[in-house]
Design an enzyme around this catalytic site. Structure first.
Site, PDB file in Angstrom:
ATOM      1  CG  ASN A 215      46.071 -49.870  16.092  1.00 28.80           C
ATOM      2  OD1 ASN A 215      45.181 -50.707  15.991  1.00 28.80           O
ATOM      3  ND2 ASN A 215      46.157 -48.852  15.264  1.00 28.80           N
TER       4      ASN A 215
ATOM      5  CG  ASN B 285      38.742 -46.112   9.792  1.00 21.39           C
ATOM      6  OD1 ASN B 285      39.230 -46.929  10.553  1.00 21.39           O
ATOM      7  ND2 ASN B 285      37.922 -46.458   8.800  1.00 21.39           N
TER       8      ASN B 285
ATOM      9  CB  CYS C  77      39.279 -51.460  15.913  1.00 17.72           C
ATOM     10  SG  CYS C  77      40.914 -50.891  16.440  1.00 17.72           S
ATOM     11  N   GLY C  78      40.398 -54.800  16.679  1.00 18.33           N
ATOM     12  CA  GLY C  78      40.771 -55.668  17.791  1.00 18.33           C
ATOM     13  C   GLY C  78      41.656 -54.979  18.807  1.00 18.33           C
ATOM     14  CG  ASN C  79      45.695 -53.866  18.013  1.00 20.47           C
ATOM     15  OD1 ASN C  79      45.862 -54.936  18.579  1.00 20.47           O
ATOM     16  ND2 ASN C  79      46.371 -53.529  16.931  1.00 20.47           N
TER      17      ASN C  79
ATOM     18  CG  ASN D  37      41.918 -53.274   7.001  1.00 16.67           C
ATOM     19  OD1 ASN D  37      42.265 -52.252   7.568  1.00 16.67           O
ATOM     20  ND2 ASN D  37      40.666 -53.724   7.032  1.00 16.67           N
TER      21      ASN D  37
ATOM     22  NE  ARG E 295      37.706 -50.633   5.710  1.00 17.77           N
ATOM     23  CZ  ARG E 295      36.503 -51.195   5.879  1.00 17.77           C
ATOM     24  NH1 ARG E 295      35.774 -51.506   4.816  1.00 17.77           N
ATOM     25  NH2 ARG E 295      36.047 -51.467   7.074  1.00 17.77           N
TER      26      ARG E 295
ATOM     27  CB  CYS F  30      45.907 -53.564  11.834  1.00 22.60           C
ATOM     28  SG  CYS F  30      44.172 -53.819  11.360  1.00 22.60           S
TER      29      CYS F  30
END
Length: 304
Positions: A15, A67, A76-78, A197, A216, A224
């Site tokens: 990512n 984005n 956004c976890g990553n 998403n 998204r 993601c």
């Protein structure tokens, strides 16, 4: 105020993340800068994680997330794991608390280099996800793509992990579906007033899933983190798995693994996985003009 700030090109399971240091400044990374950065192959990204001074006591930073099309993202976890790695390298600390528009996130870097992020509690109420139609049970809603008597995808589980997610359950390799074709249609479906998403998920054992996501505002993404969390929670919620699962992110390069635990004691979702630093440089947050640090290496870990 200087026109440029430090930034790092990083990734979480592929990512693509840009971590931008906006501490000590009142301005923000503009949508125009995001679009310009994404247009160059060396800085193309899925999300920008802009680190700002904290707005709330007992937090370490406010994280503004963009984005690649310049729109705002709630979670956004990553990307959060990338921020943790960058700040851990800078400060020597292992634990952090961040504030985002989705809420407070607690994160920790482990001795083996993996990073856990507490993504908070999932949201299932139809009007909080949000959906445009009322559904009492959002573990399975009426939505399909393809012929009515033989749909390609149907009956997704929907929820929010700070951002809207639809999980479509499939019974074959997630890479065999034309997600690049269906993703935009589903992301922008009238059912999702804030877009969504879109994730394909295959249950491969009572404790493992394979996923692929159309993100998204970013499109077909290599990984993601919030979608992996949504898939894990939805799998447990529908009885397909237990509350701790290993996610094989099929589209990551190389394919990567996330561990997701939906904790019983507080219903928080904890995601654990890697982050990787690639290179760093300077960027103008207003225009997106950038330069690469000549001493920056293509591997390793470095602070901002």
């Amino acid at each position: 105020m200087s026109n440029t700030v430090e930034f790092a090109v990083m990734n979480g399971l592929g990512n693509k993340i840009l971590v931008v240091d906006m501490r000590g400044r009142a301005d923000k990374v503009t949508p125009q800068a995001a679009i310009a950065l994404n247009a160059h192959p060396d800085t193309a990204f899925d999300q920008i994680m802009a680190i700002h001074d904290p707005k709330t006591e007992r937090t370490d930073a406010w994280i503004d997330i963009l984005n690649c099309d310049g729109t705002k993202a709630q979670a956004c976890g990553n990307g959060t794991r990338c921020v943790v790695q960058a700040l851990a390298a800078e400060t020597g600390r292992r634990t952090f608390t961040f504030q985002t528009v989705a809420g407070i996130l607690n994160a920790q870097e482990h001795a083996d280099g993996t990073i856990s992020v507490d993504m908070g509690m999932p949201v299932f109420a139809w009007d909080k996800i949000p959906l445009s139609e009322e559904f009492y049970d959002t573990s399975r809603i009426e939505l399909q793509i393809g012929p009515i008597d033989d749909p390609v995808l149907h009956s997704p589980s929907v929820m929010s992990m700070g951002n809207p997610h639809a999980i479509f359950w499939v019974d074959r390799d997630v890479m065999s579906f034309d997600l690049e074709r269906f993703g935009p249609l589903l992301e922008n479906h009238p059912m999702f007033p804030e877009r969504a998403n879109i994730t394909l998920a295959e249950v491969t054992s009572p404790s493992t899933l394979t996923t692929r996501t159309w993100e998204r505002g970013a499109g077909l993404t290599l990984a993601c983190g919030s979608a992996a969390c949504a898939a894990a929670v939805s799998a447990a919620r529908t009885g397909r798995t237990g509350r701790t699962v290993t996610i094989n992110v099929a589209s990551a390069t190389p394919p990567g693994i996330l561990t997701i635990e939906w904790r019983e004691r507080d219903d928080h979702v904890v995601m654990t996985g890697p982050a990787e630093w690639e290179w760093s440089g300077m960027v103008d947050p207003a225009t997106g003009l950038w330069s690469r640090d000549p001493d920056s290496q293509q591997a390793g870990s470095a602070a901002l």
